[in-house]
Write a protein that holds these residues in place. Structure first.
Motif, PDB file in Angstrom:
ATOM      1  N   ASP A 479       0.819  -1.214   0.000  1.00 26.28           N
ATOM      2  CA  ASP A 479       0.000   0.000   0.000  1.00 26.28           C
ATOM      3  C   ASP A 479       0.849   1.259   0.000  1.00 26.28           C
ATOM      4  O   ASP A 479       0.509   2.252  -0.647  1.00 26.28           O
ATOM      5  CB  ASP A 479      -0.959  -0.008   1.183  1.00 26.28           C
ATOM      6  N   TYR A 482       2.073   1.709  -3.553  1.00 26.93           N
ATOM      7  CA  TYR A 482       0.967   2.078  -4.435  1.00 26.93           C
ATOM      8  C   TYR A 482       0.654   3.563  -4.323  1.00 26.93           C
ATOM      9  O   TYR A 482       0.460   4.250  -5.336  1.00 26.93           O
ATOM     10  CB  TYR A 482      -0.279   1.256  -4.089  1.00 26.93           C
ATOM     11  N   LEU A 483       0.618   4.077  -3.100  1.00 28.65           N
ATOM     12  CA  LEU A 483       0.271   5.479  -2.910  1.00 28.65           C
ATOM     13  C   LEU A 483       1.327   6.433  -3.461  1.00 28.65           C
ATOM     14  O   LEU A 483       1.050   7.607  -3.698  1.00 28.65           O
ATOM     15  CB  LEU A 483       0.045   5.756  -1.416  1.00 28.65           C
ATOM     16  N   THR A 487      -0.463   6.586 -10.727  1.00 24.13           N
ATOM     17  CA  THR A 487      -1.000   7.371 -11.844  1.00 24.13           C
ATOM     18  C   THR A 487      -0.931   6.657 -13.182  1.00 24.13           C
ATOM     19  O   THR A 487      -1.770   6.874 -14.056  1.00 24.13           O
ATOM     20  CB  THR A 487      -0.252   8.704 -11.952  1.00 24.13           C
ATOM     21  N   VAL A 544      -8.727   3.942   4.080  1.00 30.02           N
ATOM     22  CA  VAL A 544      -8.269   4.135   2.704  1.00 30.02           C
ATOM     23  C   VAL A 544      -8.668   2.922   1.874  1.00 30.02           C
ATOM     24  O   VAL A 544      -8.386   1.777   2.260  1.00 30.02           O
ATOM     25  CB  VAL A 544      -6.737   4.327   2.656  1.00 30.02           C
ATOM     26  N   ASP A 545      -9.315   3.152   0.754  1.00 30.03           N
ATOM     27  CA  ASP A 545      -9.765   2.051  -0.106  1.00 30.03           C
ATOM     28  C   ASP A 545      -8.971   2.103  -1.410  1.00 30.03           C
ATOM     29  O   ASP A 545      -9.351   2.794  -2.358  1.00 30.03           O
ATOM     30  CB  ASP A 545     -11.264   2.167  -0.375  1.00 30.03           C
ATOM     31  N   LEU A 546      -7.848   1.399  -1.440  1.00 33.34           N
ATOM     32  CA  LEU A 546      -6.993   1.434  -2.624  1.00 33.34           C
ATOM     33  C   LEU A 546      -7.643   0.738  -3.809  1.00 33.34           C
ATOM     34  O   LEU A 546      -7.375   1.096  -4.961  1.00 33.34           O
ATOM     35  CB  LEU A 546      -5.638   0.802  -2.302  1.00 33.34           C
ATOM     36  N   ASN A 549      -9.705   3.232  -5.406  1.00 29.61           N
ATOM     37  CA  ASN A 549      -8.858   4.180  -6.113  1.00 29.61           C
ATOM     38  C   ASN A 549      -8.445   3.634  -7.473  1.00 29.61           C
ATOM     39  O   ASN A 549      -8.518   4.337  -8.490  1.00 29.61           O
ATOM     40  CB  ASN A 549      -7.628   4.497  -5.269  1.00 29.61           C
ATOM     41  N   ALA A 550      -7.994   2.379  -7.501  1.00 31.07           N
ATOM     42  CA  ALA A 550      -7.594   1.773  -8.777  1.00 31.07           C
ATOM     43  C   ALA A 550      -8.767   1.723  -9.747  1.00 31.07           C
ATOM     44  O   ALA A 550      -8.621   1.983 -10.946  1.00 31.07           O
ATOM     45  CB  ALA A 550      -7.026   0.375  -8.535  1.00 31.07           C
ATOM     46  N   SER A 552     -11.253   3.783  -9.794  1.00 27.69           N
ATOM     47  CA  SER A 552     -11.551   5.142 -10.248  1.00 27.69           C
ATOM     48  C   SER A 552     -10.619   5.585 -11.367  1.00 27.69           C
ATOM     49  O   SER A 552     -10.944   6.500 -12.132  1.00 27.69           O
ATOM     50  CB  SER A 552     -11.451   6.116  -9.071  1.00 27.69           C
ATOM     51  N   LEU A 553      -9.460   4.941 -11.472  1.00 31.71           N
ATOM     52  CA  LEU A 553      -8.517   5.267 -12.543  1.00 31.71           C
ATOM     53  C   LEU A 553      -8.780   4.436 -13.798  1.00 31.71           C
ATOM     54  O   LEU A 553      -8.034   4.527 -14.769  1.00 31.71           O
ATOM     55  CB  LEU A 553      -7.086   5.038 -12.058  1.00 31.71           C
ATOM     56  N   HIS A 583      -6.760  -6.888  -5.266  1.00 37.28           N
ATOM     57  CA  HIS A 583      -6.529  -6.227  -3.973  1.00 37.28           C
ATOM     58  C   HIS A 583      -6.755  -7.232  -2.854  1.00 37.28           C
ATOM     59  O   HIS A 583      -7.790  -7.897  -2.809  1.00 37.28           O
ATOM     60  CB  HIS A 583      -7.491  -5.048  -3.811  1.00 37.28           C
TER      61      HIS A 583
END
Length: 633
Positions: A479, A482-483, A487, A544-546, A549-550, A552-553, A583
């Motif tokens: 994590d 990843y953060l 991008t 935090v929900d990675l 996030n992924a 959303s990209l 994940h």
């Protein structure tokens, strides 16, 4: 005598247009195989390059492929991943604007240079003619008028030039290609391009755009050095090979296998060299050093001759100077770079890894030289014991529980074959991979540990997939990593590059958390948690929900909560022909250790004075280890 004829024909182009046309005509050749040197150009456009290189890439898009990036550092990582997968025979260029776009290149450039991987950097620069001074994003230095932010790239570049006049591009471009294709000197190469010069026209000689082939040489060993190397190997009772990244760069894996088959000398590997032999080869004893196997580290402690092949001998490899403990140990260093060949006061064998190994094997075979049978039995039995420890770490026989990190690797181990490529760079994963991963092919294991750069994995996976479009490419990230740089997921989605990202969520910097504990810093500020009442970061995990996030990209995401879920998700991801993310939340080091501990020391200095008992105890342990350090003279 007839004078040679030279063409006087010229073509009027801007500097940027000329550079793009020049780069499109450059090739490498090794072992009769020709490859394009600059396969594509990555870019993010701003005022410092949009009218120059931006226009030129539009003008000559049929000659130079272009890829759109989201972060300048990430674009360099993608180019580096492509270059490594291409055995340094092909790479990409990266263009940015001036200012922050250019300075964002510095980390990627350092990574490329430290790992001896070629990448061409083309940052915009301030006006050469200085019609306005200062211009937007110009760094004003009172004592020098010719300094810009691009000078930050000098110490991390193997070659740097600022092209202040159009005609200066010709020698600068040729020097850049020379360094990119030199197996000793290669790394990041920077041509800083003032924005006005990029757009300036010039009458270029047609010869500048002629196809050029840069021969990537394979120098052979000096006969006297080879004879001395043969004597050293024959005199050794307990020799050990350390295979470094140079084995892969030289495509010397078959030559190393032949050497091991003939001599039966055991082969350990650095992070960059892992996979030089497949894990099931009888002579392969796994990773060496702080993140290595017990088998390799014990062999290193008792070795009387260490044969380094294409390695830099970093502190992880040498356990900060404590690993090679035999009083009479000596080093034989086969390396194409004299700088590395002389390390640890070693006996140098300066040559290409493949040609050097072939010559050494042939000479030893003539003498019928082989390692002593008792020695072979010793390391073979020890390797078998280590594999039982790997099996135990991988075992996931409770399907409804949350997996540990080693169990994640074990489930991948069940799934992949020799086609798959695994990419990692930072955190606790490199240590687990180096100790545990069973490499099935020469290029399956791609761990960037020269710079250990968080954020490398996802963009590098894109570059690797570009170089190997028919193979499954996995980016394994924690994590924290990843953060740093998610991008380029957008780039993978945009280009349809079917990378497979595995996010291991353990709520913080697990690797540094463990290190912090051992040096008496009590895991301070290494967890991703809310502050507790005492002001420390020991509260509830951050929400935090990675995975979200992924998604959303633009990436398809598979969530896995248990071992059973993860096994299914990994299989689904491997079969996917589009970018996909898996994940999984893993058991943390607070509750489950999983992997075997470090088998050798690593020097991270501990506070010499402290009031907290944890630091006092850690310093006592540190002093005991440091006392074992030696200089090999």
């Amino acid at each position: 005598m007839t004078e040679p004829k030279t063409s006087t024909a010229t073509t009027r182009l801007t500097v940027a247009q000329a550079l793009v046309r020049f780069l499109a005509a450059q090739y490498t050749e090794r072992d009769g195989v020709r490859r394009r040197l600059i396969g594509a150009t990555w870019g993010i456009f701003g005022h410092g390059n949009v009218a120059g290189l931006g226009q030129a890439l539009l003008e000559y898009g049929d000659e130079m492929p272009y890829h759109q990036g989201r972060n300048e550092q990430a674009m360099v990582h993608a180019a580096v991943g492509y270059a490594r997968q291409s055995h340094r025979l092909s790479t990409h260029a990266v263009t940015t604007s001036i200012g922050p776009g250019a300075t964002n290149l510095v980390t990627g450039a350092a990574l490329a240079t430290i790992n001896h991987l070629p990448v061409l950097l083309l940052p915009g620069d301030i006006f050469a003619t200085r019609p306005a001074d200062p211009v937007l994003q110009q760094l004003e230095v009172p004592y020098a008028g010719d300094v810009s932010v691009n000078d930050c790239l000098r110490p991390v570049s193997k070659y740097f030039d600022r092209v202040m006049r159009p005609e200066a591009l010709i020698p600068a471009a040729l020097q850049a290609m020379r360094v990119l294709t030199d197996p000793v000197e290669t790394g990041a190469v920077t041509l800083a391009l003032p924005q006005d010069v990029q757009a300036e026209a010039y009458d270029w000689p047609e010869e500048f755009f002629a196809e050029r082939v840069w021969a990537v040489r394979r120098p052979g060993a000096d006969p006297e050095e080879l004879a001395a190397a043969v004597r050293a190997v024959r005199d050794a009772r307990r020799p050990l090979v350390i295979a470094g990244g140079g084995v892969h760069h030289s495509e010397a894996e078959d030559a190393l296998k032949e050497f091991a088959d003939v001599t039966r000398i055991p082969v350990a590997s650095t992070q960059a060299g892992k996979g030089s032999l497949t894990w099931d080869h009888p002579a392969d004893v796994g990773g060496i050093g702080h993140t290595g196997t017990a088998t390799a580290c014990e062999l290193a402690r008792t070795a009387d001759l260490v044969i380094g092949v294409g390695t830099r001998y970093t502190d992880f490899t040498t356990a900060s100077g404590t690993l090679f403990a035999d009083p009479g140990v000596r080093f034989l260093n086969l390396n194409i770079a004299p700088f590395d060949g002389h390390k640890l006061s070693g006996q140098p064998l300066i040559a290409d890894a493949r040609t050097g190994l072939e010559a050494l094997t042939e000479a030893l075979a003539l003498h019928g030289h082989r390692a002593a049978p008792a020695y072979v039995t010793d390391y073979t039995d020890d390797k078998e014991r280590w594999e039982h420890r790997v099996d135990a770490a991988y075992e996931a026989d409770e399907p409804d529980t949350r997996p540990t990190q080693p169990q994640v690797l074990g489930l991948l181990d069940e799934l992949v074959n020799e086609d798959d490529i695994l990419i990692n760079a930072a955190g606790s994963l490199p240590g687990d991979l180096h100790k545990l991963w069973r490499t099935r092919s020469r290029d399956q294991y791609h761990v960037e540990y020269g710079y250990s750069c968080m954020g490398y994995e996802i963009p590098a996976a894109i570059g690797v997939r570009m170089a190997a479009p028919d193979r499954p490419v996995w980016a394994l990230v924690g994590d924290g990593t990843y953060l740093m740089m998610p991008t380029e997921i957008v780039t993978a989605v945009q280009e349809g590059i079917a990378i497979k990202v595995v996010i291991l969520q353990n709520h913080g910097y697990a690797s540094i958390g463990g290190l912090s504990e051992t040096v008496g810093a009590e895991r301070f500020a290494t967890a991703y948690r809310h502050r507790s009442e005492d002001g420390m970061f020991t509260g509830r995990p951050l929400p935090v929900d990675l995975a979200a996030n992924a998604a959303s990209l633009g990436m398809r995401v598979l969530r896995a909560k248990t071992v059973r879920d993860l096994r299914a998700a990994l299989a689904e991801a491997r079969a996917a022909d589009t970018p996909v993310c898996v994940h999984v939340e893993t058991e943390t080091a607070d509750t489950v250790t999983g992997a075997p501990p470090a088998q050798a020391w690593w020097d991270v200095p501990v506070a010499e004075t402290a009031t907290r008992s944890s630091a006092v105890k850690a310093r006592e342990v540190y002093d005991r280890h440091a006392a074992a350090r030696r200089r090999h003279l």
